[in-house]
Structure formats: structure tokens, C-alpha cells
Design an enzyme around this catalytic site. Structure first.
Site: not given
Ligand SMILES: CC(C)(COP(=O)(O)OP(=O)(O)OC[C@H]1O[C@@H](n2cnc3c(N)ncnc32)[C@H](O)[C@@H]1OP(=O)(O)O)[C@@H](O)C(=O)NCCC(=O)NCCS
Length: 326
Positions: A113, A253, A283
Site C-alpha cells: 500500500c 492511505h 482499500n
Molecule cells: C480489520 C479491522 C477492520 C477489524 O476491526 P476491529 O475493530 O479491530 O475488529 P476485531 O478484529 O476486534 O473483530 C471484532 C469481531 O468482529 C468480527 N468480524 C471480523 N470481520 C467481520 C465482518 N466483516 N463482519 C462482521 N464481523 C466481523 C471478528 O470475528 C470479531 O469477532 P469476535 O469478537 O467474536 O472474535 C481493523 O482491525 C483494521 O482495519 N485493521 C487494519 C487493517 C489494515 O489496515 N489492513 C490493510 C493494511 S494496508
């Protein structure tokens, strides 16, 4: 040393739109979850027969047209991508052929990215030192090819698209006035596409069972992303001999709107100064900033004389920032 600036931008987005409601029918998710956790409402998906290089060519033609630059006069093409059509030829060579840019040198850069800013900074050096008179920088991704459409943790986040710009010497104090490239390989495992053909050749049998999907540790990545982006902005602004209060627009980004808000809060930059279009595209890896820059200019959020910061982080981990005086 010459000042080098972005003299035009271009963009291409596949026509097909995949909304959060469409995703609700594919995996156990909801529009409410995706919107509140990421800010994404929809994303674009390239058709099966629409290759990465095709997206790149569209964006390149748009940027060249706006720069009134004949493809035959392009001297360097750099494409940032981690989702090329194939291992080789490079996307940049495919673009060179499609444009008829016979004079141009061409190579790809893989910095996930952060690719667009790595490519921008690299290409800038060649124009600044006079080796080439201009450069066409493209960021193009068909990243949804690397996504496991059964994995709700990742499939809701990504989209396809391409952005491009033309670099050339500019007069006065304008141009790309500071660059910062950084890497933290120790965080590499937080986001990977593992193809273990470097250990053993990828046989036809293995290929059937092993899909090289993108895997990610979202929560951990989130924290590192906020810190790396905030650090990158501060360092680049310092290198430009400016203060944060001198910055008119930040184009970050677009991985997660909550990451963008946390960076804004950490740096005490009003959110109104930060350009966000993640709701429409998700993204798009390297292409995110290139497309966001294009739209920020179209929407007149960036005007002549403005100090603009481009900032990113990505798998690797790699982060980068540039300060551009428009
Ligand atoms: C991925 C991201 C959106 C997840 O958000 P979060 O608030 O951290 O969520 P969590 O990982 O705590 O997950 C919370 C719950 O939602 C669930 N969950 C994950 N994806 C889900 C979806 N699409 N829909 C519904 N629930 C979902 C998980 O399984 C978890 O369930 P659990 O608590 O029963 O285990 C966030 O962590 C993020 O954006 N991280 C950075 C990713 C990134 O930038 N990637 C690209 C790099 S260039």
C-alpha cells in the site's frame, strides 16, 4: 538540483460496484459492521478479463492527456503494484507496449500500500538528477484477486483501481519538497500473501490446494499503522522545514477511516484537512493514494500554492510520506 512536481494526475476505476449489502449475501457480515469499523460502503471490482495492466493503461492515458504529453515522449514508466498480471513481464512493460511509449525505461515497484509513494520518490530522483526529462508514475491494483471471498475478516476491506501522475521539472518553489521512506520488516507477518514456491517449486498439484490468499492480523496492524503514519507525517513535514499548522491538505492511505481519524487526532490536524474517499472504494492498496489525490484535486480540496502531505503504510511493513507544494 531541479524542482520536480506532479504536473498532472489520472485515474481509472472499474465499473462494477460491490456494496456492503452485496457482501451480506456472501459472508456473515453486515453493512452496519463494515461501516462502523471501517468507513467503507462500497468498492469496485475489476471483471475477470480486466487485467491489472488494463486498469494501469486507462489511468496512464488520462494522466498523459491532462499533461498534454505524447506517449512517445515519456522517458520513464514506474508502476507500483503487488497484484501484477504475471511475475513477468512487468506491468510497466505491458503499459509501455500499450501506450507505444517506445523511448521509456520501465520497471515495477512492490511496496504494497506504500507503493505509490515509493514509486513517486524513486521516479522523482531520475527527473531531478536529469537522467530523464519526465516520468509516468502509476499505481494499479487488482488486489481483489488475492482476497479469499469466504474470509469476512479481509474480503470486506479491499477494492480494485488505478491512479497515475506525470512528473516533470517545475519552476519556483513548487514540487515534491520532502520525501520519507521507511520499512519495519519485523512486522511482516501482520499481513501476508504466502506462496511458498521459494522453498519448493509450485507444482500443479499444490496450486490446486494452495491459494495464495491475503491473510492479516487486523487489530495488531491497526496500532502499528496509526503510529507509522503519524511518525511519517511529522518527519516529512520537518524535512520540508514546515510546521504541521502549515499543511493545507493531507491525503492518507485509505485502509480504515478509524485509522485516518486516529492519525488526525494524534497529530492534532483537523479532520476537514484530511481527504477521505474510502467509503466509495475501500482499500485499493498502492492505488488508494493515487486515486484519492486525483479526487482531492477534482474537488478543489487542493489548490495552487497549498502544502499537501501524502502519507501511507502497508504490508512489509513499509510506510512513506511526501510533502508537495502544489
Ligand atoms: C480489520 C479491522 C477492520 C477489524 O476491526 P476491529 O475493530 O479491530 O475488529 P476485531 O478484529 O476486534 O473483530 C471484532 C469481531 O468482529 C468480527 N468480524 C471480523 N470481520 C467481520 C465482518 N466483516 N463482519 C462482521 N464481523 C466481523 C471478528 O470475528 C470479531 O469477532 P469476535 O469478537 O467474536 O472474535 C481493523 O482491525 C483494521 O482495519 N485493521 C487494519 C487493517 C489494515 O489496515 N489492513 C490493510 C493494511 S494496508
Amino acid at each position: 538540483m531541479k524542482n520536480v512536481g506532479i504536473i498532472s494526475v489520472g485515474c481509472y476505476l472499474p465499473k462494477r460496484v460491490l456494496t456492503n449489502f452485496d457482501l451480506e449475501k456472501m459472508v456473515d457480515t453486515s453493512d452496519e459492521w463494515i461501516t462502523t469499523r471501517t468507513g467503507i460502503k462500497e468498492r469496485r471490482i475489476a471483471n475477470k478479463d480486466e487485467r491489472n495492466s488494463a486498469l494501469a493503461v486507462h489511468a496512464a492515458k488520462d494522466a498523459l492527456k491532462r499533461a498534454h504529453l505524447d506517449p512517445a515522449k515519456v522517458e520513464l514508466i514506474v508502476v507500483a503494484t503487488i497484484s501484477p498480471d504475471s511475475n513477468f513481464p512487468s506491468v510497466s512493460c505491458l503499459v509501455q507496449k500499450a501506450l507505444g511509449a517506445k523511448k521509456a525505461a520501465a520497471f515495477d515497484i512492490g511496496a504494497a500500500c506504500s507503493g505509490f509513494l515509493y514509486a513517486l520518490t524513486t521516479a522523482k530522483q531520475y527527473v531531478q538528477n536529469g537522467l530523464y526529462k519526465n516520468a509516468l508514475v502509476i499505481a494499479s491494483e487488482k488486489i481483489t484477486n488475492l482476497v479469499d471471498w469466504a474470509d469476512r475478516n479481509t474480503c470486506v476491506l479491499f477494492g480494485d483501481g488505478a491512479g497515475a501522475c506525470v512528473l516533470a521539472p517545475v519552476a519556483g518553489n513548487r514540487g515534491i519538497i520532502a520525501d520519507y521512506l521507511h520499512a519495519q520488516g519485523e512486522f511482516g507477518e501482520l499481513m501476508e500473501v504466502v506462496v511458498d514456491n521459494s522453498v519448493e517449486p509450485l507444482t500443479q498439484e499444490k496450486h490446486k490446494v494452495h491459494k495464495p490468499y491475503l491473510v492479516m492480523q487486523g487489530k495488531e496492524l491497526f496500532k502499528v499503522a496509526v503510529n507509522s503514519m503519524a511518525d511519517a507525517v511529522e518527519i516529512a513535514v520537518q524535512k520540508a522545514k514546515l510546521k504541521l499548522s502549515d499543511i493545507d491538505c493531507v491525503v492518507p492511505h485509505q485502509a480504515n477511516d478509524r485509522i485516518i481519524s486516529a492519525v488526525a487526532w494524534k497529530l492534532n490536524i483537523p479532520k476537514e484537512k484530511i481527504f477521505v474517499n474510502i467509503d466509495k472504494y475501500g482499500n485499493m492498496s498502492a492505488a488508494s493514494i493515487a486515486v484519492a489525490l486525483y479526487e482531492a484535486i477534482e474537488q478543489k480540496k487542493i489548490k495552487r500554492g497549498n502544502n499537501v502531505v501524502l502519507v501511507t503504510f502497508g504490508a512489509g511493513l513499509v510506510s512513506a510520506a511526501n510533502v508537495v507544494r502544489w
